[in-house]
Design a protein around this motif. Structure first.
Motif, mmCIF file in Angstrom:
data_model
loop_
_atom_site.group_PDB
_atom_site.id
_atom_site.type_symbol
_atom_site.label_atom_id
_atom_site.label_comp_id
_atom_site.label_asym_id
_atom_site.label_seq_id
_atom_site.Cartn_x
_atom_site.Cartn_y
_atom_site.Cartn_z
ATOM 1 N N GLN A 128 2.046 9.672 -1.584
ATOM 2 C CA GLN A 128 2.171 10.070 -2.876
ATOM 3 C C GLN A 128 2.138 11.457 -3.283
ATOM 4 O O GLN A 128 1.249 12.147 -2.691
ATOM 5 C CB GLN A 128 1.120 9.428 -3.728
ATOM 6 C CG GLN A 128 1.217 9.784 -5.084
ATOM 7 C CD GLN A 128 0.115 8.950 -6.384
ATOM 8 O OE1 GLN A 128 -0.778 8.491 -5.648
ATOM 9 N NE2 GLN A 128 0.206 8.953 -7.634
ATOM 10 N N THR B 290 5.738 3.532 8.933
ATOM 11 C CA THR B 290 6.456 4.322 8.003
ATOM 12 C C THR B 290 7.354 5.388 8.381
ATOM 13 O O THR B 290 6.754 6.422 9.051
ATOM 14 C CB THR B 290 5.450 4.752 6.715
ATOM 15 O OG1 THR B 290 4.727 3.709 6.373
ATOM 16 C CG2 THR B 290 6.193 5.482 5.673
ATOM 17 N N ASN C 83 9.108 -1.285 9.587
ATOM 18 C CA ASN C 83 8.061 -2.246 9.141
ATOM 19 C C ASN C 83 6.862 -2.249 9.991
ATOM 20 O O ASN C 83 5.955 -2.720 9.866
ATOM 21 C CB ASN C 83 8.714 -3.702 8.952
ATOM 22 C CG ASN C 83 9.561 -3.878 7.852
ATOM 23 O OD1 ASN C 83 9.312 -3.313 6.814
ATOM 24 N ND2 ASN C 83 10.647 -4.532 8.371
ATOM 25 N N GLU D 71 6.329 3.651 0.073
ATOM 26 C CA GLU D 71 5.389 2.399 0.427
ATOM 27 C C GLU D 71 5.032 2.477 2.009
ATOM 28 O O GLU D 71 5.964 2.914 2.795
ATOM 29 C CB GLU D 71 6.109 1.008 0.112
ATOM 30 C CG GLU D 71 6.186 0.973 -1.514
ATOM 31 C CD GLU D 71 4.783 1.242 -2.249
ATOM 32 O OE1 GLU D 71 3.993 0.442 -1.422
ATOM 33 O OE2 GLU D 71 4.635 1.479 -3.391
ATOM 34 N N GLN D 72 4.208 1.909 2.340
ATOM 35 C CA GLN D 72 3.611 1.872 3.916
ATOM 36 C C GLN D 72 4.733 0.788 4.187
ATOM 37 O O GLN D 72 5.120 -0.307 3.803
ATOM 38 C CB GLN D 72 2.379 1.239 4.084
ATOM 39 C CG GLN D 72 1.730 1.337 5.336
ATOM 40 C CD GLN D 72 0.320 1.595 5.505
ATOM 41 O OE1 GLN D 72 -0.478 0.803 4.339
ATOM 42 N NE2 GLN D 72 -0.338 1.619 6.678
ATOM 43 N N GLU E 78 7.887 1.482 4.823
ATOM 44 C CA GLU E 78 9.385 1.883 4.309
ATOM 45 C C GLU E 78 10.087 2.772 5.198
ATOM 46 O O GLU E 78 9.307 3.759 5.851
ATOM 47 C CB GLU E 78 9.201 2.374 2.756
ATOM 48 C CG GLU E 78 10.255 2.598 2.279
ATOM 49 C CD GLU E 78 10.349 3.071 0.506
ATOM 50 O OE1 GLU E 78 11.335 2.937 -0.180
ATOM 51 O OE2 GLU E 78 9.157 3.256 0.370
ATOM 52 N N MET F 213 0.773 -1.181 0.075
ATOM 53 C CA MET F 213 0.046 -0.018 -0.003
ATOM 54 C C MET F 213 1.057 0.970 0.127
ATOM 55 O O MET F 213 2.045 1.180 0.813
ATOM 56 C CB MET F 213 -0.962 -0.072 1.100
ATOM 57 C CG MET F 213 -1.845 1.365 1.389
ATOM 58 S SD MET F 213 -2.861 1.068 2.777
ATOM 59 C CE MET F 213 -3.540 2.591 2.549
ATOM 60 N N ILE F 214 0.404 2.355 -0.756
ATOM 61 C CA ILE F 214 1.432 3.499 -0.834
ATOM 62 C C ILE F 214 0.946 4.209 0.595
ATOM 63 O O ILE F 214 -0.249 4.553 0.694
ATOM 64 C CB ILE F 214 0.886 4.272 -2.088
ATOM 65 C CG1 ILE F 214 1.522 3.718 -3.364
ATOM 66 C CG2 ILE F 214 1.500 5.600 -1.946
ATOM 67 C CD1 ILE F 214 1.161 4.203 -4.252
ATOM 68 N N THR G 295 6.619 8.340 -4.783
ATOM 69 C CA THR G 295 5.835 7.578 -3.843
ATOM 70 C C THR G 295 6.718 6.858 -2.800
ATOM 71 O O THR G 295 7.764 6.499 -3.041
ATOM 72 C CB THR G 295 4.778 6.410 -4.454
ATOM 73 O OG1 THR G 295 5.803 5.678 -5.410
ATOM 74 C CG2 THR G 295 3.860 6.835 -5.669
#
Length: 244
Positions: free
Chosen positions: A5, A185, A182, A27-28, A30, A1-2, A25
């Motif tokens: 963005q 974010t 993890n 990522e969740q 990250e 999931m993003i 973007t």
């Protein structure tokens, strides 16, 4: 999931472009690092993403919510650990955590439980009754990050978390940050290249308000045909830096 963005995200101050049409973007889950020389646009970008300043043009979507049309919801999903340690110096470590939990709406019982949970996960039990002003710089930074996490944000902005710390304190804080990977974010801004190289899943490099490149440290080294990450950073962020 993003998680984040950005869409042509732009900020101008008195006609001068601080951030120019940023598109990326994240990522969740990250850990995403932002690098650049002074004036590159890192801080301005973070201020826009955390709804501290409005963009001149463009938008950013934070977990499905626009920073333009729904900043209140965005603020519920994020938190910021600023460069200046956000602690109350005359309160103990425990009191700082309980106080912040209360600010975010927890009742007395919930505040105590959240404080205990954070004390355990951040290994603060040995200093819980010490006043914050008596702590070393490393412990103060650890407490500041713990306080930012007490609201259980899905996205955490860390602004220069190890600035001014000695080598040992910096490495200890790296271990704390690595344990958060993890689980939340993390958007990290830093001037320490080795910090970004050690911690980040991906790194963005900005120069003069523009995004020059994004990738893992090894990808950025490969893209610039250099031997070390420091050389890759200079090639991208230095005067006349390339865009790749």
């Amino acid at each position: 999931m993003i998680a984040i963005q950005t869409i042509n995200l732009t900020k101008k101050y008195k006609g001068k472009i601080a951030v120019n049409s940023l598109n990326l973007t994240i990522e969740q889950g990250e850990l995403f690092a932002w690098l650049g020389l002074n004036g590159a646009g890192k801080t301005t970008t973070i201020k826009m993403l955390s709804c501290l300043t409005k963009p001149t043009n463009g938008d950013a979507i934070i977990l499905g919510n626009s920073i333009i049309s729904n900043p209140i919801k965005v603020k519920e999903l994020i938190n910021v650990s600023p460069q200046e340690t956000a602690i109350a110096p005359n309160l103990t470590v425990r009191e700082n955590l309980e106080f912040i939990a209360g600010i975010y709406g927890s009742d007395k019982r919930q505040s105590k439980q959240k404080a205990e949970d954070i004390i355990s996960s951040f290994e603060l039990s040995s200093i819980t009754e010490e006043k914050a002003k008596t702590l070393s710089g490393g412990w103060q930074r650890r407490l500041s990050i713990a306080m930012a996490l007490i609201s259980e944000p899905q996205i955490l902005f860390l602004d220069e978390p190890t600035l001014g710390l000695d080598v040992v304190a910096r490495r200890e804080l790296w271990s704390v940050i690595k344990r958060l990977k993890n689980k939340v974010t993390i958007i990290l801004t830093t001037h320490y290249l080795e910090e970004a190289e050690s911690l980040a899943d991906r790194i963005s490099i900005m120069a003069k308000g523009e995004l020059k490149s994004i990738g893992t440290p090894n990808e950025l080294i490969s893209k610039t045909n250099t031997a070390r990450f420091e050389d890759a950073f200079i090639a991208l962020a230095g005067e006349g830096g390339i865009r790749i």
